[in-house]
Design a protein around this motif. Structure first.
Motif, PDB file in Angstrom:
ATOM      1  N   THR A 117      -3.482  13.991  -0.213  1.00 33.87           N
ATOM      2  CA  THR A 117      -4.880  14.203   0.182  1.00 33.87           C
ATOM      3  C   THR A 117      -5.742  13.029  -0.241  1.00 33.87           C
ATOM      4  N   SER A 118      -5.499  12.510  -1.431  1.00 36.95           N
ATOM      5  CA  SER A 118      -6.247  11.352  -1.917  1.00 36.95           C
ATOM      6  C   SER A 118      -5.954  10.113  -1.075  1.00 36.95           C
ATOM      7  N   HIS A 119      -4.679   9.882  -0.777  1.00 35.35           N
ATOM      8  CA  HIS A 119      -4.320   8.719   0.039  1.00 35.35           C
ATOM      9  C   HIS A 119      -4.934   8.810   1.436  1.00 35.35           C
ATOM     10  N   VAL A 120      -4.844   9.977   2.031  1.00 35.88           N
ATOM     11  CA  VAL A 120      -5.399  10.142   3.388  1.00 35.88           C
ATOM     12  C   VAL A 120      -6.887   9.843   3.398  1.00 35.88           C
ATOM     13  N   GLY A 121      -7.602  10.298   2.371  1.00 35.59           N
ATOM     14  CA  GLY A 121      -9.030  10.004   2.309  1.00 35.59           C
ATOM     15  C   GLY A 121      -9.314   8.521   2.332  1.00 35.59           C
ATOM     16  N   ALA A 122      -8.471   7.750   1.639  1.00 41.90           N
ATOM     17  CA  ALA A 122      -8.654   6.295   1.617  1.00 41.90           C
ATOM     18  C   ALA A 122      -8.215   5.653   2.929  1.00 41.90           C
ATOM     19  N   LEU A 123      -7.104   6.102   3.485  1.00 41.36           N
ATOM     20  CA  LEU A 123      -6.565   5.470   4.690  1.00 41.36           C
ATOM     21  C   LEU A 123      -7.434   5.734   5.914  1.00 41.36           C
ATOM     22  N   LEU A 124      -8.080   6.892   5.957  1.00 37.59           N
ATOM     23  CA  LEU A 124      -8.936   7.189   7.107  1.00 37.59           C
ATOM     24  C   LEU A 124     -10.108   6.224   7.222  1.00 37.59           C
ATOM     25  N   GLY A 125     -10.489   5.615   6.108  1.00 40.80           N
ATOM     26  CA  GLY A 125     -11.597   4.671   6.127  1.00 40.80           C
ATOM     27  C   GLY A 125     -11.195   3.242   6.416  1.00 40.80           C
ATOM     28  N   ARG A 126      -9.925   3.003   6.680  1.00 35.80           N
ATOM     29  CA  ARG A 126      -9.442   1.637   6.926  1.00 35.80           C
ATOM     30  C   ARG A 126      -9.260   1.404   8.419  1.00 35.80           C
ATOM     31  N   ASP A 127      -9.535   0.168   8.858  1.00 37.39           N
ATOM     32  CA  ASP A 127      -9.333  -0.162  10.265  1.00 37.39           C
ATOM     33  C   ASP A 127      -8.090  -1.011  10.491  1.00 37.39           C
ATOM     34  N   ASP A 128      -7.298  -1.237   9.420  1.00 39.62           N
ATOM     35  CA  ASP A 128      -6.089  -2.048   9.571  1.00 39.62           C
ATOM     36  C   ASP A 128      -4.828  -1.192   9.641  1.00 39.62           C
ATOM     37  N   CYS A 129      -4.979   0.132   9.584  1.00 36.78           N
ATOM     38  CA  CYS A 129      -3.816   1.011   9.652  1.00 36.78           C
ATOM     39  C   CYS A 129      -4.210   2.299  10.347  1.00 36.78           C
ATOM     40  N   GLN A 130      -3.201   3.061  10.734  1.00 39.51           N
ATOM     41  CA  GLN A 130      -3.448   4.330  11.394  1.00 39.51           C
ATOM     42  C   GLN A 130      -2.306   5.285  11.067  1.00 39.51           C
ATOM     43  N   ILE A 131      -2.669   6.493  10.630  1.00 36.90           N
ATOM     44  CA  ILE A 131      -1.671   7.514  10.318  1.00 36.90           C
ATOM     45  C   ILE A 131      -1.222   8.159  11.614  1.00 36.90           C
ATOM     46  N   THR A 132       0.074   8.112  11.884  1.00 44.08           N
ATOM     47  CA  THR A 132       0.571   8.633  13.161  1.00 44.08           C
ATOM     48  C   THR A 132       1.628   9.715  13.012  1.00 44.08           C
ATOM     49  N   ALA A 133       2.146   9.924  11.783  1.00 39.38           N
ATOM     50  CA  ALA A 133       3.203  10.923  11.623  1.00 39.38           C
ATOM     51  C   ALA A 133       3.157  11.517  10.220  1.00 39.38           C
ATOM     52  N   ASN A 165      -2.640  -4.069  16.680  1.00 38.53           N
ATOM     53  CA  ASN A 165      -2.104  -4.687  15.462  1.00 38.53           C
ATOM     54  C   ASN A 165      -2.254  -3.820  14.221  1.00 38.53           C
ATOM     55  N   ARG A 166      -2.761  -2.620  14.382  1.00 46.97           N
ATOM     56  CA  ARG A 166      -2.856  -1.748  13.220  1.00 46.97           C
ATOM     57  C   ARG A 166      -1.467  -1.359  12.736  1.00 46.97           C
ATOM     58  N   ILE A 167      -1.334  -1.252  11.446  1.00 46.97           N
ATOM     59  CA  ILE A 167      -0.075  -0.830  10.845  1.00 46.97           C
ATOM     60  C   ILE A 167       0.038   0.682  10.971  1.00 46.97           C
ATOM     61  N   ASN A 168       1.129   1.145  11.555  1.00 53.95           N
ATOM     62  CA  ASN A 168       1.335   2.573  11.761  1.00 53.95           C
ATOM     63  C   ASN A 168       1.980   3.193  10.526  1.00 53.95           C
ATOM     64  N   VAL A 169       1.377   4.277  10.051  1.00 55.18           N
ATOM     65  CA  VAL A 169       1.753   4.897   8.788  1.00 55.18           C
ATOM     66  C   VAL A 169       2.314   6.292   9.010  1.00 55.18           C
ATOM     67  N   GLY A 170       3.421   6.596   8.323  1.00 55.84           N
ATOM     68  CA  GLY A 170       3.942   7.947   8.233  1.00 55.84           C
ATOM     69  C   GLY A 170       3.851   8.412   6.791  1.00 55.84           C
ATOM     70  N   ILE A 171       3.548   9.679   6.584  1.00 55.80           N
ATOM     71  CA  ILE A 171       3.392  10.213   5.234  1.00 55.80           C
ATOM     72  C   ILE A 171       4.366  11.369   5.037  1.00 55.80           C
ATOM     73  N   VAL A 172       5.191  11.270   3.990  1.00 56.82           N
ATOM     74  CA  VAL A 172       6.143  12.327   3.657  1.00 56.82           C
ATOM     75  C   VAL A 172       5.638  13.039   2.405  1.00 56.82           C
ATOM     76  N   GLY A 173       5.268  14.309   2.565  1.00 57.59           N
ATOM     77  CA  GLY A 173       4.666  15.072   1.471  1.00 57.59           C
ATOM     78  C   GLY A 173       3.166  15.140   1.665  1.00 57.59           C
ATOM     79  N   ASN A 174       2.615  16.325   1.811  1.00 51.09           N
ATOM     80  CA  ASN A 174       1.196  16.473   2.162  1.00 51.09           C
ATOM     81  C   ASN A 174       0.435  17.323   1.152  1.00 51.09           C
ATOM     82  N   GLY A 175       0.728  17.123  -0.128  1.00 47.00           N
ATOM     83  CA  GLY A 175       0.068  17.869  -1.184  1.00 47.00           C
ATOM     84  C   GLY A 175      -1.125  17.151  -1.762  1.00 47.00           C
ATOM     85  N   LEU A 176      -1.349  17.337  -3.087  1.00 44.87           N
ATOM     86  CA  LEU A 176      -2.560  16.837  -3.737  1.00 44.87           C
ATOM     87  C   LEU A 176      -2.724  15.327  -3.623  1.00 44.87           C
ATOM     88  N   ILE A 177      -1.704  14.572  -4.009  1.00 45.00           N
ATOM     89  CA  ILE A 177      -1.859  13.114  -4.037  1.00 45.00           C
ATOM     90  C   ILE A 177      -1.955  12.568  -2.617  1.00 45.00           C
TER      91      ILE A 177
END
Length: 437
Positions: free
Chosen positions: A61-77, A47-59
């Motif tokens: 990096t900040s989002h990824v730091g926050a999302l890695l600590g969540r158990d309700d979503c997962q970065i997959t692309a 049931n985790r929400i699957n996340v894709g991220i377009v653009g991998n620069g400064l901002i």
């Protein structure tokens, strides 16, 4: 990519619910009571929400730091025009999940060269748009049309017309779009807006805000394009310019942000945050100012915009401690980040809000608010319309500055009054083949 409507309630999956939204489910004739509570169990791997991220620069990096600590979503692309950046982010995410025992079932992060490839994935639920500003609208629109919900960084758009197009598409597709104006999810800003909205400092006579300044944009010498960088696609809809590392640099103090072709300078940088809070405090989330005056016009030292009720906002880039200062007939409120809140009278900071007074949308975490709305299909605290209206304030300030003359604006029709040349700047030509739709 659309998801077929299930033929019977038993086939209604979590992903189908997210794709269609509650409105889509109701349209099929199925009542919400058919959804079992386990459908939205955020911590269950399925049931985790699957996340894709377009653009991998400064901002990003900040989002990824926050999302890695969540158990309700997962970065997959991931997607980036600079392969090295994408690979570096991929490595960070995969290492982060490998160290987290709560991400059982993680199958790795896929890389995509274009956002069209990423948004077409049927396994993605949401897309984070963390590109430079000139790509925000096109990527967000493509994601919404592919059935994804969107978290779009601020300023939401580069032009006024892009914003209205995004709002229309979000409403037509039923997508959730959160704008990255996260100050709305900070308690000090919410308190300041509550004080102003409820008239505790009387009628507002003046608002002052500081945005800071960027260095002037300069001509840049041509340099060799890195082999792993798709520079033409980075330019996208903007005019072709010779490659220079400074042009594409992600830097909060300059880089691409100093060029009006890719950003809105400080009116789009800090203005997207502070004008947004001012709009919220004044109850103008579906409207906006009616007049924009550039600094220097008839000797005025400040960039200024004014609302129909006479409330005036000045951009005062000094050393005042408050990022935004509201001045009323009965008191003042100064607010900033890191919980900065100074009230006069001081008791306003802790005064209870009565039941019959305005209680503003309460969010204490911008990501959590977004993911909650992805599940409930409610509109988030920085909904697409709000993001559009707040960005519009910055765009119009910028147009007045470019033309060095005041503008009159009709927020109901979203038209500049009596100035055909200025009206042409409400949108921009787009270089082929990078169309908006």
């Amino acid at each position: 990519m659309s998801t077929p409507t299930p033929a019977n309630p038993a086939l209604l999956t979590r992903r189908t619910a997210l794709k269609h939204g509650l409105a889509g489910i109701l349209a099929t004739g199925f009542a919400p009571l058919l959804l079992p509570s386990r459908l939205f169990g955020a911590s269950a791997p399925s049931n985790r929400i699957n996340v894709g991220i377009v653009g991998n620069g400064l901002i990003a990096t900040s989002h990824v730091g926050a999302l890695l600590g969540r158990d309700d979503c997962q970065i997959t692309a991931l997607c980036d025009v600079w392969r090295t950046k994408a690979e570096k982010m991929q490595k960070r995410i995969q290492q982060g999940y490998a160290e987290n025992a709560g991400t059982a079932g993680f199958k790795g992060v896929d890389l995509h060269a274009t956002h069209e490839e990423l948004v077409a994935r049927p396994d993605l639920d949401v897309v984070f748009v963390t590109t430079p500003d000139h790509w925000h609208a096109a990527v967000s629109i493509a994601a919404m049309q592919a059935g994804k919900d969107v978290y779009c960084e601020k300023p939401m758009t580069l032009t006024v017309r892009e914003g209205r197009t995004m709002v229309n598409i979000a409403r037509r597709t039923g997508r959730v779009l959160q704008t990255g104006t996260q100050q709305r999810s900070e308690s000090a800003f919410r308190r300041a807006a509550t004080i102003v909205r409820n008239g505790w400092i009387g009628d507002i006579t003046l608002i002052r805000t500081r945005l800071g300044n960027f260095p002037a944009a300069t001509e840049l010498a041509e340099e060799p394009i890195p082999a792993d960088f798709n520079y033409d696609r980075w330019l996208g809809p903007t005019p072709w310019r010779p490659y220079n590392a400074q042009r594409v640099l992600g830097n909060y103090g300059g880089g691409w942000r100093v060029f009006l072709e890719y950003g809105s300078r400080k009116n789009g940088d800090w203005g997207a945050h502070h004008f947004d809070i001012i709009q919220w405090a004044l109850g103008m989330d579906a409207s906006g100012p009616v007049e924009f005056i550039p600094a220097g016009f008839e000797g005025s030292p400040y960039q200024t915009h004014r609302y129909a009720n006479g409330v005036t906002v000045q951009r005062v880039d000094g050393n005042q401690p408050a990022m935004i200062e509201f001045i009323g007939t009965k008191g003042t409120v100064g607010v900033g980040r890191d919980d900065y809140l100074v009230c006069n009278p001081i008791a306003l900071a802790t005064r209870p809000v009565r039941a019959d007074e305005a209680h503003l949308y309460e969010s204490n975490d911008h990501h959590t608010d977004f993911f909650n709305c992805v599940r409930t299909r409610q509109r988030p605290i920085a909904d697409v319309e709000i993001g559009h209206r707040s960005a519009t304030v910055g765009h119009l300030c910028g147009i007045a500055r470019q033309l060095r003359r005041p503008l009159r604006w009709d927020p109901a029709t979203e038209e500049i009054i009596g100035d055909p040349l200025a009206s042409r700047l409400l949108d921009r030509p787009r270089r082929a083949p990078y169309s908006l739709l």
